[in-house]
Design an enzyme around this catalytic site. Sequence first.
Site, PDB file in Angstrom:
ATOM      1  N   ALA A 154       0.863  -1.190   0.000  1.00  0.00           N
ATOM      2  CA  ALA A 154       0.000   0.000   0.000  1.00  0.00           C
ATOM      3  C   ALA A 154       0.893   1.231   0.000  1.00  0.00           C
ATOM      4  CB  ALA A 154      -0.891  -0.015   1.233  1.00  0.00           C
TER       5      ALA A 154
ATOM      6  N   GLU B 107       4.012  11.058 -29.710  1.00  0.00           N
ATOM      7  CA  GLU B 107       4.775   9.824 -29.913  1.00  0.00           C
ATOM      8  C   GLU B 107       3.824   8.635 -29.995  1.00  0.00           C
ATOM      9  OE1 GLU B 107       6.543   7.797 -26.544  1.00  0.00           O
ATOM     10  OE2 GLU B 107       6.572   9.693 -25.464  1.00  0.00           O
TER      11      GLU B 107
ATOM     12  N   CYS C 184       8.617  12.260 -25.354  1.00  0.00           N
ATOM     13  CA  CYS C 184       7.772  13.311 -24.760  1.00  0.00           C
ATOM     14  C   CYS C 184       8.195  14.722 -25.166  1.00  0.00           C
ATOM     15  CB  CYS C 184       7.800  13.198 -23.242  1.00  0.00           C
ATOM     16  SG  CYS C 184       7.521  11.524 -22.667  1.00  0.00           S
TER      17      CYS C 184
ATOM     18  N   ASN D 208       5.402  -3.425 -13.724  1.00  0.00           N
ATOM     19  CA  ASN D 208       5.600  -2.279 -12.814  1.00  0.00           C
ATOM     20  C   ASN D 208       5.568  -0.915 -13.512  1.00  0.00           C
ATOM     21  OD1 ASN D 208       8.051  -2.653 -14.136  1.00  0.00           O
ATOM     22  ND2 ASN D 208       9.252  -1.898 -12.422  1.00  0.00           N
TER      23      ASN D 208
ATOM     24  N   THR E 290       2.382   4.095 -14.343  1.00  0.00           N
ATOM     25  CA  THR E 290       2.884   5.413 -14.782  1.00  0.00           C
ATOM     26  C   THR E 290       2.286   5.816 -16.147  1.00  0.00           C
ATOM     27  OG1 THR E 290       4.910   4.392 -15.675  1.00  0.00           O
ATOM     28  CG2 THR E 290       5.044   5.305 -13.458  1.00  0.00           C
TER      29      THR E 290
ATOM     30  N   HIS F 270       8.402  18.277 -17.123  1.00  0.00           N
ATOM     31  CA  HIS F 270       7.786  17.073 -17.681  1.00  0.00           C
ATOM     32  C   HIS F 270       7.624  16.096 -16.517  1.00  0.00           C
ATOM     33  CE1 HIS F 270       6.918  13.476 -19.820  1.00  0.00           C
ATOM     34  NE2 HIS F 270       8.013  12.896 -19.369  1.00  0.00           N
TER      35      HIS F 270
ATOM     36  N   ASN G 234       0.726  10.337 -16.687  1.00  0.00           N
ATOM     37  CA  ASN G 234       1.657  10.850 -17.684  1.00  0.00           C
ATOM     38  C   ASN G 234       0.942  10.994 -19.034  1.00  0.00           C
ATOM     39  OD1 ASN G 234       3.925  11.586 -19.099  1.00  0.00           O
ATOM     40  ND2 ASN G 234       5.088   9.710 -18.705  1.00  0.00           N
TER      41      ASN G 234
ATOM     42  N   SER H  87      12.618  10.902 -23.845  1.00  0.00           N
ATOM     43  CA  SER H  87      13.608   9.827 -23.817  1.00  0.00           C
ATOM     44  C   SER H  87      14.294   9.696 -25.174  1.00  0.00           C
ATOM     45  CB  SER H  87      12.927   8.508 -23.454  1.00  0.00           C
ATOM     46  OG  SER H  87      12.500   8.559 -22.121  1.00  0.00           O
TER      47      SER H  87
HETATM   48  N1  CAA Z   1       4.904   2.831   0.196  1.00  0.00           N
HETATM   49  C1  CAA Z   1       5.520   3.990  -0.137  1.00  0.00           C
HETATM   50  N2  CAA Z   1       6.508   4.038  -1.084  1.00  0.00           N
HETATM   51  C2  CAA Z   1       6.869   2.902  -1.680  1.00  0.00           C
HETATM   52  C3  CAA Z   1       6.273   1.663  -1.360  1.00  0.00           C
HETATM   53  C4  CAA Z   1       5.243   1.659  -0.374  1.00  0.00           C
HETATM   54  N3  CAA Z   1       4.618   0.552  -0.033  1.00  0.00           N
HETATM   55  N4  CAA Z   1       6.834   0.707  -2.129  1.00  0.00           N
HETATM   56  C5  CAA Z   1       7.761   1.326  -2.906  1.00  0.00           C
HETATM   57  N5  CAA Z   1       7.777   2.646  -2.637  1.00  0.00           N
HETATM   58  C6  CAA Z   1       8.577   3.693  -3.269  1.00  0.00           C
HETATM   59  C7  CAA Z   1       9.984   3.285  -3.576  1.00  0.00           C
HETATM   60  O1  CAA Z   1      10.840   3.442  -2.457  1.00  0.00           O
HETATM   61  C8  CAA Z   1      10.320   4.228  -4.729  1.00  0.00           C
HETATM   62  O2  CAA Z   1      10.601   5.511  -4.225  1.00  0.00           O
HETATM   63  P1  CAA Z   1      12.099   6.098  -4.203  1.00  0.00           P
HETATM   64  O3  CAA Z   1      12.629   5.958  -5.614  1.00  0.00           O
HETATM   65  O4  CAA Z   1      11.916   7.509  -3.806  1.00  0.00           O
HETATM   66  O5  CAA Z   1      12.857   5.255  -3.242  1.00  0.00           O
HETATM   67  C9  CAA Z   1       8.987   4.360  -5.468  1.00  0.00           C
HETATM   68  O6  CAA Z   1       7.989   3.931  -4.536  1.00  0.00           O
HETATM   69  C10 CAA Z   1       8.875   3.478  -6.691  1.00  0.00           C
HETATM   70  O7  CAA Z   1       9.246   2.184  -6.325  1.00  0.00           O
HETATM   71  P2  CAA Z   1      10.266   1.350  -7.219  1.00  0.00           P
HETATM   72  O8  CAA Z   1      11.433   2.197  -7.578  1.00  0.00           O
HETATM   73  O9  CAA Z   1      10.520   0.067  -6.559  1.00  0.00           O
HETATM   74  O10 CAA Z   1       9.332   1.144  -8.492  1.00  0.00           O
HETATM   75  P3  CAA Z   1       9.548   0.220  -9.742  1.00  0.00           P
HETATM   76  O11 CAA Z   1      11.005  -0.006  -9.963  1.00  0.00           O
HETATM   77  O12 CAA Z   1       8.690  -0.951  -9.639  1.00  0.00           O
HETATM   78  O13 CAA Z   1       8.988   1.131 -10.933  1.00  0.00           O
HETATM   79  C11 CAA Z   1       9.428   2.996 -12.394  1.00  0.00           C
HETATM   80  C12 CAA Z   1       9.072   2.542 -10.979  1.00  0.00           C
HETATM   81  C13 CAA Z   1      10.909   2.681 -12.675  1.00  0.00           C
HETATM   82  C14 CAA Z   1       9.224   4.495 -12.483  1.00  0.00           C
HETATM   83  C15 CAA Z   1       8.533   2.262 -13.438  1.00  0.00           C
HETATM   84  O14 CAA Z   1       7.187   2.490 -13.145  1.00  0.00           O
HETATM   85  C16 CAA Z   1       8.812   2.692 -14.854  1.00  0.00           C
HETATM   86  O15 CAA Z   1       9.765   2.224 -15.474  1.00  0.00           O
HETATM   87  N6  CAA Z   1       7.964   3.606 -15.464  1.00  0.00           N
HETATM   88  C17 CAA Z   1       8.096   4.060 -16.841  1.00  0.00           C
HETATM   89  C18 CAA Z   1       9.355   4.871 -17.090  1.00  0.00           C
HETATM   90  C19 CAA Z   1       9.327   6.225 -16.471  1.00  0.00           C
HETATM   91  O16 CAA Z   1       8.299   6.779 -16.134  1.00  0.00           O
HETATM   92  N7  CAA Z   1      10.522   6.857 -16.350  1.00  0.00           N
HETATM   93  C20 CAA Z   1      10.640   8.202 -15.842  1.00  0.00           C
HETATM   94  C21 CAA Z   1      11.772   8.966 -16.487  1.00  0.00           C
HETATM   95  S1  CAA Z   1      11.705   8.845 -18.263  1.00  0.00           S
HETATM   96  C22 CAA Z   1      10.619  10.046 -18.774  1.00  0.00           C
HETATM   97  O17 CAA Z   1      10.351  10.975 -18.073  1.00  0.00           O
HETATM   98  C23 CAA Z   1       9.985   9.871 -20.112  1.00  0.00           C
HETATM   99  C24 CAA Z   1       8.600   9.337 -19.913  1.00  0.00           C
HETATM  100  O18 CAA Z   1       7.673  10.114 -19.726  1.00  0.00           O
HETATM  101  C25 CAA Z   1       8.381   7.903 -19.919  1.00  0.00           C
END
Ligand code: CAA
Length: 458
Positions: free
Chosen positions: A32, A83, A117, A155, A159, A252, A331, A365
């Site tokens: 959660a 895109e 983006c 995961n 987003t 962004h 997003n 990206s």
């Molecule tokens: N309660 C509160 N927080 C929690 C939690 C809980 N129960 N469980 C995890 N979290 C936190 C984590 O600590 C982490 O925060 P921090 O980084 O501050 O430590 C956050 O929640 C996310 O957790 P994870 O890092 O473990 O998440 P993940 O690895 O499973 O996935 C992601 C996150 C990498 C963003 C993934 O969703 C993803 O790849 N998304 C698409 C790519 C993206 O959005 N990239 C952003 C930059 S690129 C860009 O900007 C271009 C674009 O638009 C795509």
Amino acid sequence: WPKDVGILALEVYFPAQYVDQTDLEKYNNVGAGKYTVGLGQTEMGFCSVQEDINSLCLTVVQRLMERTKLPWDSVGRLEVGTETIIDKSKAVKTVLMELFQDSGNTDIEGIDTTNACYGGTASLFNAANWMESSYWDGRYAMVVCGDIAVYPNDNTRPTGGAGAVAMLIGPNAPLALEQGLRATHMENAYDFYKPNLASEYPVVDGKLSIQCYFRALDRCYASYRHKIQNQRKQAGANQPFTLDDFQFMIFHTPFCTMTQKSLAHLMLNDFLSASSNTQSSLYKELEAFRGLKLEDIYTNKNLEKALVKASLDIFKKKTKASLYLATRNGNTYTSSLYGCLASLLSQHSAQDLAGSRIGAFSYGSGLAASLFSFRVSQDASPGSPLEKLVSSTSDLPKRLDSRKRMSPEEFTEIMNEREHFYRKVNFSPPGDINSLFPGTWYLEQVDQLHRRKYARRP
Ligand code: CAA
């Protein structure tokens, strides 16, 4: 060239349905708070098969033209940034001509621009460049950006999001682009890309994408500061540029905690370039980290946490209001930054904004990024262009509240349906058009030759 070229009016569109991120946390069996606190996302908008990138852009352009009551022949340039590619040749812009051509106006420059983006920002720059060139014919430009951000069921899915923004560009604008102040960073990276033509989904290296984004932000900020300091020197002034010089800062926003961390990054940049005897109370909490390098924040979670804490007040003042739409809709790729701009306007009065400088960071990206800024006009009086622009965004909360909440099961079913119909021919999309907002354009049919036909919900 014309004075104060920038945004005269804007319109935001998002789908009429969303999934709640708390529901999604339970459904996906993650801790959660992971999506709602960790990513900072509360709701996520999504489209059924009845909507595609063409229909989204048709809707937002139609709404902007209706709101401004401008004649269709008053637009001389129309740029699209997206895109969400459904055709490797035919531009979304050509579909939008359906709206203009009935008035006899086919003399409209501009076409689609694509790089993740960043396409919306490239389009905005193109429109402003046209207006400041010998080719400008005195008419308005329009910039349209929008995307359907969808991910596979892993995961990355929380987003996602969907939406579009249309902006009317002209001289004497209440949000004027600051001349000579664009800082860009581009490099070759494989952080997020869409090589798979058989699928709507991207290939993503999530952790790399975050590092690329931050690196691009740091580089752009350094370059922006250098350029503005040069401008100041030429004008005989010498004070260094800091975050204090942006009264508001928008980014962004792939997810909202990323944006909060981005503001913290800018603060670190200021801290590292300030002399070691800087007394600013803002930096007190950072003293323990003096001596670290800028790159350390990419890997040092303690530093990141301390920065986020230290920058909390300035985040609340400069940036938080800009996340109103992003946290509730997700997003929207090319239109994310401009949705943040609309949110900022919707959460402030014209008086709050008058005379301020709004910094804007755009990231796509692959990668392409720019930091630039808007100067807000001083005149916030009732009926002024600024007051009209600000009040045009005031219905955002009400419109978001009027969306239908769908269960994660329904959301997943619709995502599966999108997968099923992707690149199919000879079908009419299933679904009830009454589930769309009134006045929304939708996909009525795809024929044997991939030709798409659109209609408008009354
Ligand atoms: N309660 C509160 N927080 C929690 C939690 C809980 N129960 N469980 C995890 N979290 C936190 C984590 O600590 C982490 O925060 P921090 O980084 O501050 O430590 C956050 O929640 C996310 O957790 P994870 O890092 O473990 O998440 P993940 O690895 O499973 O996935 C992601 C996150 C990498 C963003 C993934 O969703 C993803 O790849 N998304 C698409 C790519 C993206 O959005 N990239 C952003 C930059 S690129 C860009 O900007 C271009 C674009 O638009 C795509």
